[in-house]
Design a protein around this motif. Structure first.
Motif, mmCIF file in Angstrom:
data_model
loop_
_atom_site.group_PDB
_atom_site.id
_atom_site.type_symbol
_atom_site.label_atom_id
_atom_site.label_comp_id
_atom_site.label_asym_id
_atom_site.label_seq_id
_atom_site.Cartn_x
_atom_site.Cartn_y
_atom_site.Cartn_z
ATOM 1 N N LYS A 89 1.570 4.286 -3.027
ATOM 2 C CA LYS A 89 1.428 5.731 -2.833
ATOM 3 C C LYS A 89 2.720 6.481 -3.153
ATOM 4 C CE LYS A 89 -2.165 5.265 0.705
ATOM 5 N NZ LYS A 89 -2.536 5.489 2.126
ATOM 6 N N THR A 134 0.841 -1.206 0.000
ATOM 7 C CA THR A 134 0.000 0.000 0.000
ATOM 8 C C THR A 134 0.871 1.249 0.000
ATOM 9 O OG1 THR A 134 -1.770 -1.135 1.190
ATOM 10 C CG2 THR A 134 -1.765 1.272 1.270
ATOM 11 N N ALA A 135 1.924 1.253 0.812
ATOM 12 C CA ALA A 135 2.844 2.398 0.845
ATOM 13 C C ALA A 135 3.571 2.558 -0.488
ATOM 14 C CB ALA A 135 3.843 2.230 1.983
ATOM 15 N N ARG A 162 5.870 5.786 -1.964
ATOM 16 C CA ARG A 162 6.961 5.683 -1.014
ATOM 17 C C ARG A 162 7.825 4.469 -1.357
ATOM 18 N NH1 ARG A 162 4.513 6.608 4.955
ATOM 19 N NH2 ARG A 162 6.629 7.355 5.387
#
Length: 535
Positions: free
Chosen positions: A344, A340-341, A346
């Motif tokens: 986004k 998920t990170a 990252r």
């Protein structure tokens, strides 16, 4: 900027390259194999590379009776008449000077050669900008020509869209080059990055061989980089975001087969693990390790597994069970949160800390990457259903050191890394493989690498491997052999319009300041040469 003339074309062929006779006042010692030069033809400008140099004489008697201790005046009198030098030059790109359309499109693939006596020039700053572009956006200055101080740019958007490789013998600066590239990729947002940091090279400050401290990506890029660790003790002392726990239920037969050399497994291991998986599903490993001798015998009788092979597998896998980061059962939630990170924008570094053996590295990297790739496959399938740009998964690049352990011919077809390399960019997931032994990587995988950056290699088989699938490889061997042991690299492939030898920029305070400003915000040139080099 006015160019400096080097000589004129006297001979050559389209397939083998051109011979240029140097002017009398030019010395071979001022040139380098691999140097970027320009030939001005009548209708085209040829962006070229020096592939060889030769010393010649017009009077054979000079060879049979060379003058002893000739004074400079005599050597100067002979130069250009009785003695002269030639360089072999390979045109890589051409620009049609008669067409306004080609001026707009930029340099294209070479389709012809210049006539006799076309002049060879040193490349100017404008020539470099025409071919490699200027720094800004995803154009990242990776270094300069060996003899000049002009930035040479790598197209990071093209670099990450295919799997790529960094090669070179020990001490050539592969890890520091990877830091440079990863810093540029993160700040330009060309891709999210998942970095398997086996030797704690990337996340935190690191001392170099000469005693200086250099900054880690976490210190340099702040919250753009998340740090995961397998080592709970080290995580408590350092600025780590997540301590990763792996469950026995997450280990598949594929992971065990990858450890065949480390655990001295036999050829029957795959069949035995398969039978265990058929009967116990995800719980196969825990069940095997918990079996008593009677239970093991009963399993073998009911499943047809070989008793001695099953006993040997149980005994050898107890070595895996003793790893400090393993538990009997764990969910994939931590890895899913990582994805998920990554989605986004990252980047994530997985540190291994004291769990830095090849067994730990290969086991955990394969488990994590398999889960990441499955989730990215689901994301891409969702995007293909909706066709909504908001559902398109962000490009992900996975950095993998000691890549030959995962991609050698024996296991490349069994590991998730081999699958990713062969798929190229199917699910927006690519690899950056780092290795000092490219000959240990499966040739099929090597042929799929879009961009290759290589330092000095001395083994012939490693040189052959790194040039696998590259057009004009015979011309590049000389450039590769002429590299210094440190801070010199050969760039070639999808992310650069043509091969070039560079001196890498330093990973120092000036670089830190540049990265933290987001790079020098120069506009990209109107023309950047298209990729026509890779086969």
């Amino acid at each position: 900027m006015e160019r400096s003339r080097l000589g004129v074309v006297t001979d050559g062929a389209f397939n083998t390259g051109l011979t240029v006779r140097l002017d009398a006042d030019r010395s071979t010692e001022d040139l380098r194999v691999g140097e970027f030069v320009v030939i001005e033809g009548k209708s085209n400008r040829y962006f070229s590379m020096i592939s060889d140099m030769q010393l010649r004489v017009s009077d054979p008697r000079l060879l049979s009776s060379p003058p002893d201790d000739a004074p400079p005046l005599v050597a100067h009198a002979l130069a250009g008449t009785s003695t002269y030098a030639t360089v072999e030059v390979k045109p890589m790109l051409m620009l049609d000077l008669t067409s306004d359309l080609d001026e707009l499109r930029g340099p294209q693939s070479v389709r012809t050669i210049p006539m006799h006596f076309a002049a060879l020039y040193e490349a100017s700053e404008m020539d470099f900008a025409t071919v490699f572009g200027k720094e800004g956006g995803t154009n990242f200055a990776v270094g300069t020509p060996v003899t000049m101080d002009i930035p040479i740019c790598l197209r990071l958007d093209r670099f990450v869209e295919r799997s790529n490789g960094i090669f070179g013998q020990s001490g050539t600066g592969k890890s520091f080059l990877a830091r440079l590239l990863l810093s540029g990729i993160v700040t330009s947002r060309a891709a999210a990055n998942l970095i398997f940091d086996m030797h704690s090279e990337y996340a935190f400050d690191k001392q170099t061989e000469d005693g200086h401290w250099v900054r880690g990506l976490r210190e340099l890029l702040g919250s753009q980089v998340l740090v995961y660790s397998l080592d709970a003790e080290a995580a408590a002392r350092r600025n780590v975001d997540v301590t990763l726990i792996i469950g026995l239920n997450q280990i598949e037969a594929e992971d065990i087969m990858l450890l065949a050399d480390e655990l001295d497994l036999t050829a029957t291991t795959a069949a035995t693990a398969g039978l265990l998986g058929d009967q116990y599903g995800d719980d196969w490993l825990r069940q095997l390790l918990a079996m008593s001798p009677d239970e093991l015998a009963q399993f073998c009788q009911s499943s047809g597994a070989h008793p001695e092979a099953t006993k040997a597998l149980q005994r050898k896998l107890r070595e895996v069970q003793r790893r400090g980061y393993l538990t009997e059962k764990a969910s994939f939630s931590l890895i899913d949160e990582m994805v998920t990170a990554l989605g986004k924008g990252r980047s994530a570094i997985l540190e291994f800390g004291r769990h830095d053996s090849p067994l730990d590295y290969m086991l955990v990297a394969n488990i994590v990457t398999r889960r990441v790739r499955r989730l990215y496959q689901q994301k891409m399938e969702r995007f293909e259903e909706t066709k909504a740009e908001a559902d398109r998964p962000l490009q992900l690049m996975i950095t993998l050191e000691e890549a030959h352990k995962f991609l050698n011919p024996t296991v490349a077809r069994q590991t998730i890394f081999g699958t990713i390399a062969r798929e190229m960019r199917k699910y927006n997931v690519t690899l950056m493989v780092i290795d000092q032994r490219p000959s240990g990587i499966d040739p099929e995988v090597m042929s799929q690498l879009g961009t290759r950056i290589t330092g000095l290699l001395t083994e012939e088989r490693d040189i052959d491997a790194v040039l696998t699938g590259v057009s004009g490889r015979s011309f590049l061997r000389g450039s590769l052999a002429s590299l210094d042991t440190r801070q010199q690299l050969l760039l070639m492939g999808h992310a650069v319009p043509m091969p070039i030898t560079v001196r890498t920029r330093s990973y120092d305070k000036e670089f830190y300041q540049d990265i933290q400003r987001g790079g020098r915000a120069q506009e990209l040139p109107d023309v950047v040469a298209t990729d026509i080099w890779a086969e």
